[in-house]
Scaffold this motif. Structure first.
Motif, short mmCIF file in Angstrom:
data_model
loop_
_atom_site.label_atom_id
_atom_site.label_comp_id
_atom_site.label_asym_id
_atom_site.label_seq_id
_atom_site.Cartn_x
_atom_site.Cartn_y
_atom_site.Cartn_z
N LEU A 27 1.11 -1.34 0.07
CA LEU A 27 0.05 -0.08 0.14
C LEU A 27 0.75 1.44 0.50
CD1 LEU A 27 -2.52 1.69 0.20
CD2 LEU A 27 -2.14 1.50 2.84
N LEU A 28 1.75 1.53 0.62
CA LEU A 28 2.95 2.90 0.75
C LEU A 28 3.45 2.54 0.10
CD1 LEU A 28 3.98 1.91 4.45
CD2 LEU A 28 2.02 4.11 3.72
N ILE A 213 -11.09 -11.07 -13.26
CA ILE A 213 -12.59 -11.01 -12.47
C ILE A 213 -12.77 -9.64 -12.76
CG2 ILE A 213 -15.15 -11.46 -11.85
CD1 ILE A 213 -13.31 -14.35 -10.92
N TYR A 214 -12.63 -9.25 -11.41
CA TYR A 214 -12.62 -6.96 -11.59
C TYR A 214 -10.93 -7.16 -11.25
CZ TYR A 214 -14.39 -3.36 -9.59
OH TYR A 214 -14.68 -2.00 -9.36
N LYS A 215 -10.47 -6.24 -11.99
CA LYS A 215 -9.06 -5.74 -12.15
C LYS A 215 -9.17 -4.60 -10.92
CE LYS A 215 -6.20 -7.00 -14.30
NZ LYS A 215 -5.21 -7.93 -13.76
N THR A 216 -8.21 -4.56 -9.86
CA THR A 216 -8.00 -3.52 -9.10
C THR A 216 -6.71 -2.60 -9.27
OG1 THR A 216 -7.54 -4.50 -7.66
CG2 THR A 216 -10.16 -4.01 -7.62
N ASN A 217 -6.09 -2.55 -8.56
CA ASN A 217 -5.09 -1.94 -8.17
C ASN A 217 -3.91 -2.58 -7.03
OD1 ASN A 217 -4.97 0.56 -5.97
ND2 ASN A 217 -6.21 1.04 -7.80
N PRO A 218 -2.75 -1.64 -6.62
CA PRO A 218 -1.67 -2.76 -5.62
C PRO A 218 -2.22 -1.56 -4.58
CG PRO A 218 -0.65 -2.43 -7.37
CD PRO A 218 -1.52 -2.29 -8.20
N GLY A 219 -2.96 -0.33 -4.80
CA GLY A 219 -3.27 0.07 -3.47
C GLY A 219 -4.49 -0.53 -3.05
N VAL A 220 -5.35 -0.87 -3.77
CA VAL A 220 -6.43 -1.67 -3.59
C VAL A 220 -6.21 -2.69 -2.87
CG1 VAL A 220 -9.23 -2.26 -3.98
CG2 VAL A 220 -7.80 -0.18 -4.93
N ILE A 221 -5.44 -3.64 -3.64
CA ILE A 221 -5.18 -5.01 -2.97
C ILE A 221 -4.48 -4.79 -1.34
CG2 ILE A 221 -4.13 -6.97 -3.57
CD1 ILE A 221 -4.54 -7.14 -6.06
N PHE A 223 -4.85 -2.27 0.95
CA PHE A 223 -5.16 -1.65 1.57
C PHE A 223 -6.39 -2.91 2.24
CE2 PHE A 223 -9.99 0.19 2.81
CZ PHE A 223 -9.64 0.39 4.22
N CYS A 224 -7.00 -3.52 1.22
CA CYS A 224 -7.43 -4.57 1.78
C CYS A 224 -7.14 -6.19 2.45
CB CYS A 224 -8.69 -5.34 0.57
SG CYS A 224 -9.92 -4.26 -0.15
N GLY A 225 -5.87 -6.18 1.82
CA GLY A 225 -4.70 -7.43 2.57
C GLY A 225 -4.73 -6.59 4.34
N VAL A 226 -4.31 -5.10 4.36
CA VAL A 226 -3.95 -4.96 5.91
C VAL A 226 -5.22 -4.53 6.33
CG1 VAL A 226 -3.83 -2.57 7.14
CG2 VAL A 226 -2.26 -2.98 4.60
N LEU A 227 -6.62 -4.96 5.59
CA LEU A 227 -8.02 -4.54 6.76
C LEU A 227 -7.63 -5.74 7.30
CD1 LEU A 227 -9.85 -3.41 7.88
CD2 LEU A 227 -10.69 -3.33 5.77
N SER A 228 -7.96 -6.67 6.30
CA SER A 228 -7.77 -8.26 6.55
C SER A 228 -7.38 -8.34 7.93
CB SER A 228 -7.74 -8.94 5.64
OG SER A 228 -8.26 -10.87 5.55
N SER A 229 -5.77 -8.68 7.59
CA SER A 229 -4.62 -8.80 8.38
C SER A 229 -5.18 -8.67 10.09
CB SER A 229 -3.60 -8.84 8.20
OG SER A 229 -2.95 -9.28 6.60
N LEU A 230 -5.78 -7.63 9.80
CA LEU A 230 -5.94 -6.28 10.87
C LEU A 230 -6.97 -7.52 11.58
CD1 LEU A 230 -5.03 -3.09 10.56
CD2 LEU A 230 -4.04 -4.08 11.48
N VAL A 231 -8.25 -7.72 11.24
CA VAL A 231 -8.78 -8.77 11.62
C VAL A 231 -8.11 -9.82 12.30
CG1 VAL A 231 -11.36 -9.90 10.50
CG2 VAL A 231 -10.73 -7.17 10.15
N GLY A 232 -7.71 -10.13 11.45
CA GLY A 232 -6.86 -11.93 11.88
C GLY A 232 -6.41 -11.72 12.66
N ILE A 233 -5.68 -10.67 13.19
CA ILE A 233 -4.40 -10.41 14.33
C ILE A 233 -5.43 -10.03 15.07
CG2 ILE A 233 -3.45 -8.96 15.62
CD1 ILE A 233 -2.18 -8.69 13.04
N LEU A 234 -6.60 -9.24 15.28
CA LEU A 234 -8.03 -9.55 16.30
C LEU A 234 -8.60 -10.55 16.78
CD1 LEU A 234 -9.16 -7.18 17.86
CD2 LEU A 234 -10.74 -6.44 16.40
N THR A 235 -8.90 -11.12 15.87
CA THR A 235 -9.69 -12.46 16.60
C THR A 235 -8.98 -13.32 17.15
OG1 THR A 235 -9.25 -13.04 13.99
CG2 THR A 235 -11.28 -11.98 14.38
N LEU A 236 -7.12 -13.14 16.74
CA LEU A 236 -6.68 -14.28 17.15
C LEU A 236 -6.52 -14.13 18.75
CD1 LEU A 236 -3.80 -15.41 14.83
CD2 LEU A 236 -5.83 -16.77 15.32
N ALA A 237 -6.66 -12.13 18.39
CA ALA A 237 -6.21 -11.88 20.34
C ALA A 237 -7.23 -12.07 20.99
CB ALA A 237 -5.12 -11.13 20.02
#
Length: 245
Positions: A27-28, A213-221, A223-237
């Protein structure tokens, strides 16, 4: 058995941390790639992203075994829809880790003649189908709660002021935004379901783009990856925030 569960949980936790770092770098680097004075930083971010991606390979074995154990558990669920969706999702996720392991074998030079595009495509499809099955399970849970709320409202037509169901009943009394407001209230009252839905929707961005199927860009991917990972960390904690199987 407890030691094995602890091992797989540690693997998942470390994988989520590596994953969050990987997608943060993606993302950065996307956000600053057009700035002339940031070229060296972009290069370093891409190198760190690649290192995190490679580092995550170390946790694949633990994740694959975890997916197989989860499939065995979900196969015993009493409700047929969650049983099918979660078992199939865990099995296709395990296949994804198998494909990823084959790609790793090629990348380290043990089997250089492996067809990388073919195995990459299989891996992406397995991951994609796994996420779709998880989303199907989420929608089933939402539809069950919508039906339950509708039945409660029908049984208590004059209970708009009932304390326990006040918010849901007010949705019906207002009568204007109907379904969406009811859906909002249900997700608000069920954080584990909301978090699981958000995570699965975010996880779709990568395979949708890779499969064309639906082309986006590395920024969207990213951001979604960071958000998904944070949710995963939260549910593990906080295991109480993880949607129960």
């Amino acid at each position: 058995m407890e030691g094995f569960v602890d091992f797989t949980n540690r693997c998942q936790g470390r994988d989520q941390l590596f994953r969050a770092t990987q997608y943060t770098c993606m993302l950065l680097s996307y956000l600053i790639k057009n700035k002339a004075d940031k070229k060296k930083l972009v290069m370093k971010l891409k190198q760190l992203e690649s290192s995190m991606s490679s580092g995550r390979k170390m946790f694949r074995l633990g994740n694959m075994v975890h997916a197989l154990v989860a499939a065995r558990k979900t196969a015993e669920l009493p409700d047929v829809v969650p049983r099918f969706c979660l078992t199939a999702s865990n099995l296709t996720r395990a296949l994804y880790f198998v494909c990823d392991a084959v790609l790793w074998v090629r990348s380290v030079g043990l089997q250089p003649d492996i067809d990388k595009p073919k195995w990459s495509n299989w891996a992406t499809k397995c991951y994609y189908y796994s996420v779709l099955l998880n989303l199907a399970r989420d929608w089933y849970e939402i539809s069950q709660k919508l039906e339950q709320a509708a039945q409660e409202e029908k049984a208590k037509e004059n209970s708009c002021w009932d304390k326990h169901n006040g918010e849901l009943n007010r949705v019906k009394c207002d009568g204007s935004r109907g379904f969406l407001l009811l859906l909002f209230q249900i997700l608000k009252r069920n954080p584990p379901l909301l978090l699981d839905l958000v995570k699965n929707l975010c996880d779709l961005s990568g395979p949708l783009d890779t499969l064309g199927i639906y082309k986006t860009n590395p920024g969207v991917i990213g951001f979604c990856g960071v958000l998904s990972s944070l949710v995963g960390i939260l549910t593990l904690a906080s295991p109480h925030l993880k949607l129960k199987q």
